[in-house]
Scaffold this active site. Structure first.
Site, PDB file in Angstrom:
ATOM      1  N   ARG A 119      -5.409  20.663   1.611  1.00 44.21           N
ATOM      2  CA  ARG A 119      -6.605  19.893   1.211  1.00 44.21           C
ATOM      3  C   ARG A 119      -6.437  19.148  -0.111  1.00 44.21           C
ATOM      4  O   ARG A 119      -7.418  18.751  -0.728  1.00 44.21           O
ATOM      5  CB  ARG A 119      -7.834  20.778   1.084  1.00 44.21           C
ATOM      6  CG  ARG A 119      -8.280  21.345   2.391  1.00 44.21           C
ATOM      7  CD  ARG A 119      -9.753  21.679   2.325  1.00 44.21           C
ATOM      8  NE  ARG A 119     -10.100  22.470   3.483  1.00 44.21           N
ATOM      9  CZ  ARG A 119     -10.063  23.800   3.504  1.00 44.21           C
ATOM     10  NH1 ARG A 119      -9.724  24.476   2.421  1.00 44.21           N
ATOM     11  NH2 ARG A 119     -10.387  24.433   4.587  1.00 44.21           N
ATOM     12  N   LYS A 147      -6.279   4.196  -2.022  1.00 42.69           N
ATOM     13  CA  LYS A 147      -6.126   4.069  -0.563  1.00 42.69           C
ATOM     14  C   LYS A 147      -4.759   4.599  -0.174  1.00 42.69           C
ATOM     15  O   LYS A 147      -3.739   4.151  -0.709  1.00 42.69           O
ATOM     16  CB  LYS A 147      -6.203   2.595  -0.150  1.00 42.69           C
ATOM     17  CG  LYS A 147      -7.607   2.060  -0.034  1.00 42.69           C
ATOM     18  CD  LYS A 147      -7.537   0.697   0.647  1.00 42.69           C
ATOM     19  CE  LYS A 147      -8.884   0.052   0.742  1.00 42.69           C
ATOM     20  NZ  LYS A 147      -8.800  -1.276   1.378  1.00 42.69           N
ATOM     21  N   GLU A 180      -0.739 -10.967  -5.007  1.00 42.89           N
ATOM     22  CA  GLU A 180      -1.870 -10.075  -5.319  1.00 42.89           C
ATOM     23  C   GLU A 180      -2.376 -10.298  -6.748  1.00 42.89           C
ATOM     24  O   GLU A 180      -3.570 -10.169  -7.020  1.00 42.89           O
ATOM     25  CB  GLU A 180      -1.500  -8.603  -5.122  1.00 42.89           C
ATOM     26  CG  GLU A 180      -1.154  -8.203  -3.680  1.00 42.89           C
ATOM     27  CD  GLU A 180      -2.369  -8.110  -2.737  1.00 42.89           C
ATOM     28  OE1 GLU A 180      -3.527  -8.330  -3.162  1.00 42.89           O
ATOM     29  OE2 GLU A 180      -2.139  -7.811  -1.540  1.00 42.89           O
ATOM     30  N   LYS A 195      -8.591  -4.693 -10.630  1.00 42.37           N
ATOM     31  CA  LYS A 195      -8.737  -3.772  -9.501  1.00 42.37           C
ATOM     32  C   LYS A 195      -9.548  -2.541  -9.916  1.00 42.37           C
ATOM     33  O   LYS A 195     -10.442  -2.098  -9.186  1.00 42.37           O
ATOM     34  CB  LYS A 195      -7.367  -3.375  -8.959  1.00 42.37           C
ATOM     35  CG  LYS A 195      -7.497  -2.473  -7.755  1.00 42.37           C
ATOM     36  CD  LYS A 195      -6.534  -2.762  -6.661  1.00 42.37           C
ATOM     37  CE  LYS A 195      -6.894  -1.943  -5.432  1.00 42.37           C
ATOM     38  NZ  LYS A 195      -5.801  -1.772  -4.500  1.00 42.37           N
ATOM     39  N   GLU A 248     -15.310   0.774  -0.451  1.00 42.96           N
ATOM     40  CA  GLU A 248     -15.360  -0.520   0.194  1.00 42.96           C
ATOM     41  C   GLU A 248     -16.564  -0.753   1.089  1.00 42.96           C
ATOM     42  O   GLU A 248     -16.450  -1.196   2.219  1.00 42.96           O
ATOM     43  CB  GLU A 248     -14.080  -0.722   1.018  1.00 42.96           C
ATOM     44  CG  GLU A 248     -13.761  -2.175   1.208  1.00 42.96           C
ATOM     45  CD  GLU A 248     -12.365  -2.377   1.780  1.00 42.96           C
ATOM     46  OE1 GLU A 248     -11.407  -1.872   1.193  1.00 42.96           O
ATOM     47  OE2 GLU A 248     -12.274  -3.046   2.804  1.00 42.96           O
ATOM     48  N   ARG A 262     -16.186  -3.867  -3.383  1.00 47.80           N
ATOM     49  CA  ARG A 262     -14.738  -3.835  -3.183  1.00 47.80           C
ATOM     50  C   ARG A 262     -14.275  -4.877  -2.171  1.00 47.80           C
ATOM     51  O   ARG A 262     -13.109  -5.255  -2.141  1.00 47.80           O
ATOM     52  CB  ARG A 262     -14.290  -2.420  -2.776  1.00 47.80           C
ATOM     53  CG  ARG A 262     -12.771  -2.226  -2.775  1.00 47.80           C
ATOM     54  CD  ARG A 262     -12.361  -0.772  -2.804  1.00 47.80           C
ATOM     55  NE  ARG A 262     -10.913  -0.650  -2.734  1.00 47.80           N
ATOM     56  CZ  ARG A 262     -10.234   0.468  -2.965  1.00 47.80           C
ATOM     57  NH1 ARG A 262     -10.857   1.561  -3.285  1.00 47.80           N
ATOM     58  NH2 ARG A 262      -8.923   0.503  -2.875  1.00 47.80           N
ATOM     59  N   ASN A 304     -10.779  -8.445  -0.671  1.00 45.56           N
ATOM     60  CA  ASN A 304     -10.235  -8.919   0.605  1.00 45.56           C
ATOM     61  C   ASN A 304      -9.988 -10.413   0.636  1.00 45.56           C
ATOM     62  O   ASN A 304      -9.565 -10.953   1.659  1.00 45.56           O
ATOM     63  CB  ASN A 304     -11.175  -8.555   1.758  1.00 45.56           C
ATOM     64  CG  ASN A 304     -11.102  -7.083   2.054  1.00 45.56           C
ATOM     65  OD1 ASN A 304     -10.069  -6.465   1.859  1.00 45.56           O
ATOM     66  ND2 ASN A 304     -12.209  -6.517   2.493  1.00 45.56           N
ATOM     67  N   HIS A 310      -7.207 -11.818   2.589  1.00 48.69           N
ATOM     68  CA  HIS A 310      -6.742 -10.751   3.481  1.00 48.69           C
ATOM     69  C   HIS A 310      -7.303 -10.829   4.890  1.00 48.69           C
ATOM     70  O   HIS A 310      -6.760 -10.222   5.800  1.00 48.69           O
ATOM     71  CB  HIS A 310      -7.064  -9.376   2.884  1.00 48.69           C
ATOM     72  CG  HIS A 310      -6.139  -9.008   1.757  1.00 48.69           C
ATOM     73  ND1 HIS A 310      -6.091  -9.705   0.575  1.00 48.69           N
ATOM     74  CD2 HIS A 310      -5.206  -8.020   1.644  1.00 48.69           C
ATOM     75  CE1 HIS A 310      -5.175  -9.155  -0.215  1.00 48.69           C
ATOM     76  NE2 HIS A 310      -4.632  -8.136   0.402  1.00 48.69           N
ATOM     77  N   HIS A 370      -4.381 -10.627   7.146  1.00 49.72           N
ATOM     78  CA  HIS A 370      -4.137  -9.529   8.095  1.00 49.72           C
ATOM     79  C   HIS A 370      -3.911 -10.066   9.503  1.00 49.72           C
ATOM     80  O   HIS A 370      -3.077  -9.540  10.245  1.00 49.72           O
ATOM     81  CB  HIS A 370      -5.317  -8.549   8.115  1.00 49.72           C
ATOM     82  CG  HIS A 370      -5.349  -7.643   6.916  1.00 49.72           C
ATOM     83  ND1 HIS A 370      -6.530  -7.148   6.401  1.00 49.72           N
ATOM     84  CD2 HIS A 370      -4.360  -7.150   6.143  1.00 49.72           C
ATOM     85  CE1 HIS A 370      -6.244  -6.386   5.346  1.00 49.72           C
ATOM     86  NE2 HIS A 370      -4.945  -6.378   5.163  1.00 49.72           N
ATOM     87  N   HIS A 408       3.656  -8.933   3.266  1.00 48.76           N
ATOM     88  CA  HIS A 408       2.229  -8.849   2.982  1.00 48.76           C
ATOM     89  C   HIS A 408       1.814  -9.948   1.997  1.00 48.76           C
ATOM     90  O   HIS A 408       0.808 -10.637   2.201  1.00 48.76           O
ATOM     91  CB  HIS A 408       1.886  -7.470   2.429  1.00 48.76           C
ATOM     92  CG  HIS A 408       0.429  -7.300   2.117  1.00 48.76           C
ATOM     93  ND1 HIS A 408      -0.536  -7.293   3.092  1.00 48.76           N
ATOM     94  CD2 HIS A 408      -0.233  -7.176   0.934  1.00 48.76           C
ATOM     95  CE1 HIS A 408      -1.730  -7.159   2.527  1.00 48.76           C
ATOM     96  NE2 HIS A 408      -1.571  -7.088   1.213  1.00 48.76           N
TER      97      HIS A 408
HETATM   98 ZN    ZN Z   1      -3.044  -6.871  -0.228  1.00 51.72          ZN
END
Ligand code: ZN
Ligand code: ADP
Length: 362
Positions: free
Chosen positions: A122, A144, A186, A228, A238, A242, A246, A249, A253, A266
């Site tokens: 945990r 994340k 980024e 960030k 998010e 947050r 994106n 993105h 994505h 990326h």
């Molecule tokens: Zn990214």
């Protein structure tokens, strides 16, 4: 009725300092809270010969038992197989919840190791030592963590804050030059989201995407991290603020998915995503021509070329709808409204998206 609220919050310390071994022992020195019997370092085959000894030495200087696992580099390593390997290592080394798990590497190692640390018993204590520019300004910050599963990137994961993040700009000197634009994509995003001065620093630096002089590099990393941190602090999971992160993105994505994550990094996907989403913003009249031109000019100078990487506008539009951040069938985009400010738009006109994609394809 009776009600009690339980509020818990973890604090992550983020240190930016040159010299890994020194940074490590300095970070722990005099901190009772960091007392641990064992540390376990996870790294990859490229990073291990360069930095594992230094990190192990820093940890051993605290009197801790140190073991490690070196995995193959690359996205395939972010898998359940690797997780099982790590859990077995952790048991073999008798790690417990007071042990420290150290992720030494780029985003792949950080995401995988973070997920292993979050779930083993945990949650053990997690230390992120990001060694790519992308991981230093993005992946290692914000908690994340995930692995890829059933061919879907980051499909199994959670939020788990590292106790400590150590960012050493010097380790970037060994990073293949081809990895740098990834990080600068980024960083540009961070600037556009919330740091106008950072955008101007990037605009004025003719040497990019080669590494800027040391002082400037530390400043650039610090500013991107601060953006960030501020955003995540307002919205860790998010649901609201947050989502501004994106920017670039949503289309990014979709491009990554249509290329099956091959041949398109990326950073490249996000850079193309930022240009196309800026054009979308322009079409929707939320961004003016001058800002749109500045964004395109910076990304072009960083070496990004705008095209759909072989995908059709229909594919990208479809994947954009499928994006996990799209709400229902509405198109949600984070778009720049002025320099250093991005806002979330919840109901973007699909025809506008199609027009932008078709222009990019022609
Ligand atoms: Zn990214
Ligand atoms: P990202 O952080 O972009 O997600 P990865 O974790 O896939 O990237 O790392 C990109 C590549 O760079 C990998 O092959 C990794 O082994 C290598 N790498 C990471 N950090 C360094 C470094 N400081 N020096 C040399 N190679 C590195």
């Amino acid at each position: 009725m009776r009600e009690i609220s339980l509020k818990v919050a973890a604090t992550s310390r983020i240190l930016i300092e040159s010299g890994l071994s020194r940074a490590l022992s300095g970070a722990f020195a005099g901190r009772e809270a960091f007392t641990a019997a064992a540390a376990f370092v996870v790294t990859d085959e490229n990073v291990s010969p360069l930095y594992l000894d230094r990190v192990a030495a820093g940890l051993q200087s605290m009197g801790w038992r140190v073991a490690s696992r070196t995995l193959p580099p690359g996205e395939q390593t972010k898998s359940f197989d690797s997780l099982l390997t790590l859990y077995k290592d952790f048991f073999d080394q008798k790690l417990d919840r007071s042990s420290i798990v150290v992720a030494l590497g780029g985003g792949v190692i950080g995401d995988l190791t973070g997920f292993a640390a979050a779930t083993y018993m945990r949650g053990t204590r997690l230390l992120q030592v990001p060694t790519t520019l992308l991981a230093q300004v993005d992946a290692a910050i914000g908690g994340k963590v995930a692995v890829n599963h059933l061919g879907i990137k980051n499909s199994i994961g959670t939020f788990y804050q590292p106790e400590l993040v150590i960012i050493d700009p010097e380790v970037l000197s060994t990073l293949p030059g081809s990895e740098l634009p990834n990080g600068f994509a980024e960083i540009s995003k961070a600037a556009l989201v919330a740091d106008k001065d950072l955008f101007e620093i990037l605009e004025k630096d003719d040497s990019l995407p080669a590494l800027p002089g040391h002082e400037m590099l530390e400043e650039i990393i610090y500013r991107a991290v601060a953006v960030k941190v501020n955003v995540v602090q307002q919205d860790e999971r998010e649901s609201g603020r947050r989502r501004v992160l994106n920017f670039g993105h949503t289309i990014g994505h979709a491009l990554e998915e249509s290329s099956a994550f091959e041949g398109l990094s990326h950073g490249e996907a996000v850079a193309v995503g930022m240009v196309l989403e800026t054009r979308l913003a322009r079409l929707l009249k939320v961004t003016d021509a001058q800002l749109a031109d500045r964004i395109e000019a910076l990304l072009a100078r960083l070496g990004f070329k705008v095209h759909l990487h072989g995908a059709s506008p229909e594919d990208i539009a479809r994947l954009t709808y499928l994006d996990k951040k799209a709400k229902g069938s509405r198109l949600v985009f984070a778009l720049p409204v002025k320099l250093g400010s991005v806002e979330v738009f919840e109901d973007v006109d699909p025809a506008a998206l199609r027009r932008v994609l078709e222009e990019a394809a022609s």
